[in-house]
Every structure is written in structure tokens, then in C-alpha cells.
Scaffold this motif. Structure first.
Motif, short mmCIF file in Angstrom:
data_model
loop_
_atom_site.label_atom_id
_atom_site.label_comp_id
_atom_site.label_asym_id
_atom_site.label_seq_id
_atom_site.Cartn_x
_atom_site.Cartn_y
_atom_site.Cartn_z
N HIS A 76 0.85 -1.19 0.00
CA HIS A 76 0.00 0.00 0.00
C HIS A 76 0.89 1.23 0.00
CE1 HIS A 76 -3.38 -2.40 1.69
NE2 HIS A 76 -2.43 -3.01 2.35
N LYS A 77 0.24 2.38 -0.17
CA LYS A 77 0.90 3.64 0.16
C LYS A 77 0.55 3.94 1.61
CE LYS A 77 1.16 5.53 -4.41
NZ LYS A 77 0.94 6.66 -5.28
N LEU A 78 1.45 4.59 2.30
CA LEU A 78 1.20 4.90 3.71
C LEU A 78 -0.07 5.70 3.88
CD1 LEU A 78 2.23 4.77 6.64
CD2 LEU A 78 3.44 6.91 6.19
N SER A 79 -0.37 6.58 2.93
CA SER A 79 -1.55 7.43 3.06
C SER A 79 -2.86 6.63 3.03
CB SER A 79 -1.56 8.48 1.95
OG SER A 79 -1.52 7.85 0.69
N GLY A 87 2.57 -2.24 10.25
CA GLY A 87 3.09 -2.32 8.90
C GLY A 87 4.59 -2.13 8.88
N LYS A 88 5.17 -2.35 7.73
CA LYS A 88 6.61 -2.19 7.55
C LYS A 88 6.84 -1.36 6.29
CE LYS A 88 9.21 -5.57 5.97
NZ LYS A 88 9.92 -6.85 5.86
N ILE A 89 7.75 -0.41 6.38
CA ILE A 89 8.09 0.39 5.21
C ILE A 89 8.93 -0.46 4.27
CG2 ILE A 89 9.33 2.43 4.39
CD1 ILE A 89 8.62 3.75 7.08
N VAL A 90 8.51 -0.54 3.02
CA VAL A 90 9.19 -1.36 2.03
C VAL A 90 10.12 -0.51 1.16
CG1 VAL A 90 8.84 -2.88 0.07
CG2 VAL A 90 7.28 -2.99 2.00
N GLY A 91 9.69 0.71 0.87
CA GLY A 91 10.50 1.58 0.02
C GLY A 91 9.75 2.86 -0.26
N TYR A 92 10.16 3.52 -1.33
CA TYR A 92 9.56 4.80 -1.69
C TYR A 92 9.08 4.76 -3.13
CZ TYR A 92 12.47 5.97 2.29
OH TYR A 92 13.04 5.97 3.53
N ASP A 93 8.13 5.62 -3.41
CA ASP A 93 7.65 5.78 -4.79
C ASP A 93 8.67 6.66 -5.50
OD1 ASP A 93 6.40 6.24 -7.14
OD2 ASP A 93 4.57 7.07 -6.28
N ASN A 94 9.45 6.05 -6.34
CA ASN A 94 10.52 6.79 -7.00
C ASN A 94 10.10 7.41 -8.32
OD1 ASN A 94 12.44 6.31 -5.01
ND2 ASN A 94 12.91 4.31 -5.87
N ASP A 95 8.80 7.38 -8.62
CA ASP A 95 8.34 7.99 -9.86
C ASP A 95 8.53 9.50 -9.84
OD1 ASP A 95 7.67 5.55 -10.83
OD2 ASP A 95 5.54 5.72 -10.33
N SER A 96 8.52 10.07 -8.67
CA SER A 96 8.70 11.51 -8.54
C SER A 96 9.95 11.79 -7.73
CB SER A 96 7.50 12.13 -7.83
OG SER A 96 7.77 13.48 -7.56
N GLU A 154 2.60 13.53 1.72
CA GLU A 154 3.89 12.93 2.09
C GLU A 154 3.75 11.41 2.22
OE1 GLU A 154 5.66 16.71 4.60
OE2 GLU A 154 4.30 15.32 5.61
N GLY A 155 2.62 10.97 2.73
CA GLY A 155 2.38 9.53 2.86
C GLY A 155 2.26 8.83 1.52
N ASP A 156 1.95 9.57 0.47
CA ASP A 156 1.85 8.99 -0.88
C ASP A 156 3.21 8.52 -1.40
OD1 ASP A 156 -0.86 9.30 -1.09
OD2 ASP A 156 -0.75 11.18 -2.20
N TYR A 157 4.29 9.03 -0.85
CA TYR A 157 5.63 8.65 -1.32
C TYR A 157 6.15 7.36 -0.69
CZ TYR A 157 6.01 13.37 -3.21
OH TYR A 157 5.81 14.52 -3.91
N ILE A 158 5.51 6.91 0.38
CA ILE A 158 6.03 5.77 1.16
C ILE A 158 5.24 4.52 0.84
CG2 ILE A 158 6.52 4.92 3.47
CD1 ILE A 158 6.59 7.89 4.36
N ILE A 159 5.94 3.47 0.39
CA ILE A 159 5.32 2.18 0.07
C ILE A 159 5.48 1.27 1.29
CG2 ILE A 159 5.29 0.22 -1.52
CD1 ILE A 159 4.66 2.93 -2.85
N VAL A 160 4.37 0.67 1.73
CA VAL A 160 4.38 -0.13 2.95
C VAL A 160 3.73 -1.49 2.72
CG1 VAL A 160 4.33 1.93 4.40
CG2 VAL A 160 2.19 0.84 3.75
N GLU A 161 4.03 -2.39 3.63
CA GLU A 161 3.47 -3.74 3.63
C GLU A 161 2.69 -3.94 4.91
OE1 GLU A 161 6.59 -6.60 3.80
OE2 GLU A 161 5.22 -8.29 3.76
N GLU A 162 1.51 -4.52 4.81
CA GLU A 162 0.71 -4.81 6.00
C GLU A 162 1.21 -6.10 6.64
OE1 GLU A 162 -3.48 -4.49 5.36
OE2 GLU A 162 -3.94 -5.63 7.15
N LEU A 163 1.35 -6.08 7.96
CA LEU A 163 1.78 -7.26 8.69
C LEU A 163 0.58 -7.86 9.41
CD1 LEU A 163 5.04 -5.82 10.26
CD2 LEU A 163 4.80 -7.15 8.16
N ASN A 164 0.64 -9.16 9.64
CA ASN A 164 -0.46 -9.83 10.34
C ASN A 164 -0.30 -9.75 11.83
OD1 ASN A 164 -1.67 -10.57 7.94
ND2 ASN A 164 -0.36 -12.38 7.78
#
Length: 84
Positions: A7-10, A18-27, A74-84
Motif C-alpha cells: 500500500h501507500k502509507l496514506s 506495517g513495515k516500510i518497504v521503500g519509496y515511490d521513485n516515480d517523482s 507525504e504519505g503517498d511517497y512511502i510504500i508499505v506492507e501490512e503485517l499480520n
């Protein structure tokens, strides 16, 4: 093997881990604030609160339980993974 649920953090649900996986590098306009505050890949977090009308989100992260307020943009730039 189950695919990661990214997901995106936003758009991440409140109170879930959740865990931060990376960033949206398109911008290349990603705010430096995100990295300077320690929102780095492999960091665990949860959204404690989201202000109404797409207001800022209050995020708790890291082993020290640091807290930061981020705007939705700002949350749109952060890619995250949902944890169980």
C-alpha cells in the motif's frame, strides 16, 4: 507463497502494524523530511490517528516508538506492507 500486500502509507488502515518497504521513485520531489525523520525501509510502524477531511496522520514508528505527523501527500511517497 503469498504475495506481499503493498500500500501507500496514506491509504494504510489505522492501528494495524506495517513495515516500510521503500519509496515511490516515480517523482523526485519526495520530501527530505521523510528520510531525515527516520522513516527508512524495514522500519515498523502503525498509524495512531488520521485527522478528519484528509488531515495529517499521526504515525508511531521504530523501536523507540517515535511519533511524527505527516500530510497525506507525504504519505503517498512511502510504500508499505501490512503485517499480520
Amino acid at each position: 507463497m503469498k504475495e506481499k500486500d503493498l500500500h501507500k502509507l496514506s491509504g494504510f488502515p489505522q492501528k494495524k502494524m506495517g513495515k516500510i518497504v521503500g519509496y515511490d521513485n516515480d517523482s523526485l520531489k519526495m520530501p527530505n523530511k521523510i528520510i531525515e525523520m527516520g522513516l527508512l525501509p524495514e522500519t515498523f510502524f502503525r498509524i495512531l490517528y488520521q485527522a478528519p477531511f484528509n488531515g495529517p496522520m499521526y504515525v508511531e514508528f521504530g523501536d523507540e516508538k517515535s511519533r511524527i505527523a505527516l500530510r497525506e501527500e507525504e504519505g503517498d511517497y512511502i510504500i508499505v506492507e501490512e503485517l499480520n
